[in-house]
Design a protein around this motif. Structure first.
Motif, PDB file in Angstrom:
ATOM      1  N   LYS A   1       0.698  -1.289  -0.058  1.00 24.84           N
ATOM      2  CA  LYS A   1      -0.002  -0.009  -0.159  1.00 24.84           C
ATOM      3  C   LYS A   1       0.839   1.363  -0.076  1.00 24.84           C
ATOM      4  CE  LYS A   1      -3.496   0.791   2.623  1.00 24.84           C
ATOM      5  NZ  LYS A   1      -4.758   1.006   1.852  1.00 24.84           N
TER       6      LYS A   1
ATOM      7  N   ARG B   1       1.871   2.349   2.823  1.00 23.73           N
ATOM      8  CA  ARG B   1       1.292   2.854   3.934  1.00 23.73           C
ATOM      9  C   ARG B   1       2.269   3.234   5.222  1.00 23.73           C
ATOM     10  NH1 ARG B   1      -4.080   1.921   6.076  1.00 23.73           N
ATOM     11  NH2 ARG B   1      -4.169   1.732   8.452  1.00 23.73           N
TER      12      ARG B   1
ATOM     13  N   SER C   1      -7.995  -1.011   3.673  1.00 27.54           N
ATOM     14  CA  SER C   1      -8.484  -0.931   2.534  1.00 27.54           C
ATOM     15  C   SER C   1      -7.347  -1.336   1.381  1.00 27.54           C
ATOM     16  CB  SER C   1      -9.082   0.413   2.134  1.00 27.54           C
ATOM     17  OG  SER C   1      -8.221   1.457   2.317  1.00 27.54           O
TER      18      SER C   1
ATOM     19  N   ASN D   1      -6.269  -0.612  -1.449  1.00 25.46           N
ATOM     20  CA  ASN D   1      -5.852   0.545  -2.249  1.00 25.46           C
ATOM     21  C   ASN D   1      -4.400   1.020  -1.903  1.00 25.46           C
ATOM     22  OD1 ASN D   1      -7.584   1.646   0.082  1.00 25.46           O
ATOM     23  ND2 ASN D   1      -6.187   3.467  -0.432  1.00 25.46           N
TER      24      ASN D   1
ATOM     25  N   SER E   1     -10.561   4.324  -1.817  1.00 25.03           N
ATOM     26  CA  SER E   1     -10.728   2.982  -1.574  1.00 25.03           C
ATOM     27  C   SER E   1     -11.447   2.083  -2.335  1.00 25.03           C
ATOM     28  CB  SER E   1     -11.457   2.736   0.040  1.00 25.03           C
ATOM     29  OG  SER E   1     -10.826   3.059   0.819  1.00 25.03           O
TER      30      SER E   1
HETATM   31 MG    MG Z   1      -7.834   3.030   4.102  1.00 25.17          MG
END
Ligand code: MG
Ligand code: TXA
Length: 314
Positions: free
Chosen positions: A43, A45, A129, A131, A137
């Motif tokens: 991700k 992230r 999510s 994405n 998302s």
């Molecule tokens: Mg999210």
């Protein structure tokens, strides 16, 4: 691919996207640190943004939560399985990777039958999510493939039913606090608890109570902005989304939801992504009236996601 194959992938420490009733999640074994690291990498992230652990029974809460307050029991009884994430004080065994070092853990039991089967057989699963961080998302399997590539393993169950991420409520504090508004609203929660709960103000998450709320989110490449008072749609490189005021002219770039906020919520992220495919420069959205915001949880959830998309730095 059969579900069995996805289950094996998770058991082998791989990551797999799967549908929930809200949005598609990116699942990994919640007890496997290497698999969880793959989720963050895939991700892009930030490591300080914690993940929700997805379970498929109430009893699984005991494996992660240090205590289960009465408020949590009532909310689980009323809304699980469903689009509500509860934040508990965590047990020491819960991996710090998941909670980003916070003393709490987020748990959710999704209602989608495929997610339940996957979690029962291969879970518990962490699942943000599915994405790339910062993108809308995914509400369709194709959205996951757009972000992660055509060959990424995704359990395809068509369009998700709700289209916005779960409501996140912290019941480790008193009174409980909603960090992320969603389909399940404050009023419904208050009715079940018989006490007042609060929605955290925008920006409150910046003080790291719920780190995810500080990041820009849900954004298409197009600029997202609110429609001005009395502004009329014009045919140009914009996509207009109306929910209440009839725009009078309709086209595939001037959409009118006629008060159907459920459909608006279900389609929002797909509209964002479509705008990018079509080279649309602006997504212009009719603001929600004070009355709608007061009365409808879904209006507040939509306003929250759209404001974040609109706040994106260019
Ligand atoms: Mg999210
Ligand atoms: O509907 C959903 O919740 C979807 C589906 C796949 O279940 N999942 C999802 O996950 O939206 P994610 O990672 O995109 O969003 C999780 C949110 C983030 O804002 C995160 O900061 C917050 O939950 N969160 C997770 N653990 C937390 C904790 N211990 N304390 C406060 N906030 C937490």
């Amino acid at each position: 691919m059969l579900l069995d194959r996805y289950i094996s992938l998770i058991q082998e420490g791989e990551i797999v996207a799967f549908p929930t009733e809200t949005v598609y999640g990116l699942g990994a074994d919640a007890w496997n640190p290497d698999a969880i690291k793959k989720v963050f990498e895939q991700k892009g992230r930030p490591a300080d943004n914690p993940l929700i652990i997805h379970i498929a029974s109430k009893s699984a809460v005991q494996d992660f939560a240090a205590e289960v307050p009465e408020t949590a029991k009532k909310l689980m009884e009323a809304f699980w399985p469903g689009p509500l994430t509860l934040i508990f004080k965590k047990k020491p065994e819960v991996l710090d990777l998941i909670t980003a070092g916070l003393p709490t853990v987020a748990l959710r039991w999704p209602s989608h039958p495929l997610s339940q089967e996957l979690i029962s057989r291969a879970g518990p699963l962490v699942a943000p999510s599915a994405n790339t961080s910062g993108r809308p998302s995914p509400t369709k399997a194709q959205h996951v493939r757009e972000d992660f590539g055509e060959n990424f393993p995704v359990v395809d169950a068509g369009e998700t039913q709700i289209g916005l991420e779960s409501t996140v409520i912290d019941i480790s504090v008193n009174p409980p606090r909603i960090y992320r508004p969603g389909y399940i609203g404050k009023e419904q929660i208050e009715n079940v608890l018989g006490t007042e709960v609060f929605e955290a103000k925008e920006g409150e998450g910046k003080t790291a109570k719920s780190p995810g709320t500080k990041y820009s989110h849900y954004s298409p490449k197009a600029e997202v902005r609110w429609l001005a008072n009395n502004e009329k749609p014009v045919v140009n490189h914009s996509l207009y989304l109306f929910h209440d005021r009839n725009p009078e002219i309709l086209s595939d770039q001037i959409i009118f939801y006629k008060g159907d906020l459920q459909r608006f919520a279900r389609e929002l992220y797909d509209r964002f992504r479509q705008a990018d495919h079509r080279g649309i420069e602006q997504v212009v959205i009719e603001p929600f009236s004070k009355q709608l915001l007061n009365e409808q949880a879904l209006a507040r959830a939509l306003e929250n996601r759209i404001s974040k998309a609109a706040a994106k730095k260019k």
